[in-house]
Design an enzyme around this catalytic site. Sequence first.
Site, short mmCIF file in Angstrom:
data_model
loop_
_atom_site.label_atom_id
_atom_site.label_comp_id
_atom_site.label_asym_id
_atom_site.label_seq_id
_atom_site.Cartn_x
_atom_site.Cartn_y
_atom_site.Cartn_z
N PRO A 127 -3.44 -37.05 -29.89
CA PRO A 127 -4.54 -36.32 -30.52
C PRO A 127 -4.00 -35.10 -31.26
O PRO A 127 -3.17 -34.35 -30.75
CB PRO A 127 -5.41 -35.90 -29.34
CG PRO A 127 -5.07 -36.85 -28.24
CD PRO A 127 -3.61 -37.15 -28.43
N LYS A 128 -4.46 -34.91 -32.49
CA LYS A 128 -4.08 -33.74 -33.28
C LYS A 128 -5.16 -32.68 -33.08
O LYS A 128 -6.33 -32.89 -33.41
CB LYS A 128 -3.97 -34.12 -34.76
CG LYS A 128 -2.80 -35.04 -35.07
CD LYS A 128 -2.79 -35.46 -36.54
CE LYS A 128 -2.54 -34.29 -37.46
NZ LYS A 128 -2.47 -34.74 -38.88
N ILE A 129 -4.74 -31.54 -32.57
CA ILE A 129 -5.66 -30.45 -32.24
C ILE A 129 -5.32 -29.24 -33.10
O ILE A 129 -4.17 -28.76 -33.09
CB ILE A 129 -5.54 -30.05 -30.75
CG1 ILE A 129 -5.58 -31.28 -29.83
CG2 ILE A 129 -6.61 -29.04 -30.39
CD1 ILE A 129 -6.90 -31.99 -29.77
N VAL B 253 -3.74 -38.82 -34.51
CA VAL B 253 -5.11 -38.89 -35.04
C VAL B 253 -5.83 -37.59 -34.72
O VAL B 253 -5.83 -37.14 -33.56
CB VAL B 253 -5.88 -40.09 -34.44
CG1 VAL B 253 -7.23 -40.25 -35.13
CG2 VAL B 253 -5.06 -41.38 -34.56
#
Length: 225
Positions: free
Chosen positions: A86-88, A59
């Site tokens: 987490p997509k960074i 996400v």
Amino acid sequence: MDILFDTANLEDIERLTPIYPVTGVTTNPSILKAEGKVDFYAHFRRIRSIIGPNRTLHVQVLAKDKQGMIDEAHRLLDKIDANVYPKIPLTEDGLHAMRILKSEGVKVTATAIYSKTQGFLAIASGVDYLAPYYNRMQSIDINTRETLETLAGFIKRFESPTKIMAASFKNIAQVSHALEAGADAVTLSPKLLQQALSAPDILFAVDKFVSDWKDIHGTTELPAD
């Protein structure tokens, strides 16, 4: 090999996950936009309930600054579950945020990858997945295959645990090329997989088998005995 659905559509995820050998789900705000205004965290908790605890869920954060990315990553972990990736985006602030999150033991997917430089920085930072944008790279005349081959070589050479998760596909040929070039994973819309299995030649072959059987036996089923 990991195959992930790049979608936030609950109906597609629920209907197609039992059919296809998917290992996770990825999303981003553009994908989520297609679902309309949803209860964000509840929506992703529902996705988790569908795919189960053993598939990965990725996400994306919205913040652009380092601290904002870190705060939003923790929010995802707190409000969805502790196993979210987490997509960074791999900007300078994103790189800093990734390194801090990895030092905390958070699983991280580095996204918006367009270059070898971004890739090797992600690998050196120990991210779990890096997501090169295959079609978008091709659209700006970047040699995507060479980029993936180089990144795969870095990973092998330095014995990194990072996996390449190629993303941004417009056709199934690009998906195959990404895997051939060294991607460990691909994330694509369910529609592309469905199109691949419903090509006219495939359906013609299946219909021809049935027709030939019927010509001899007068039925469209194998005998019971």
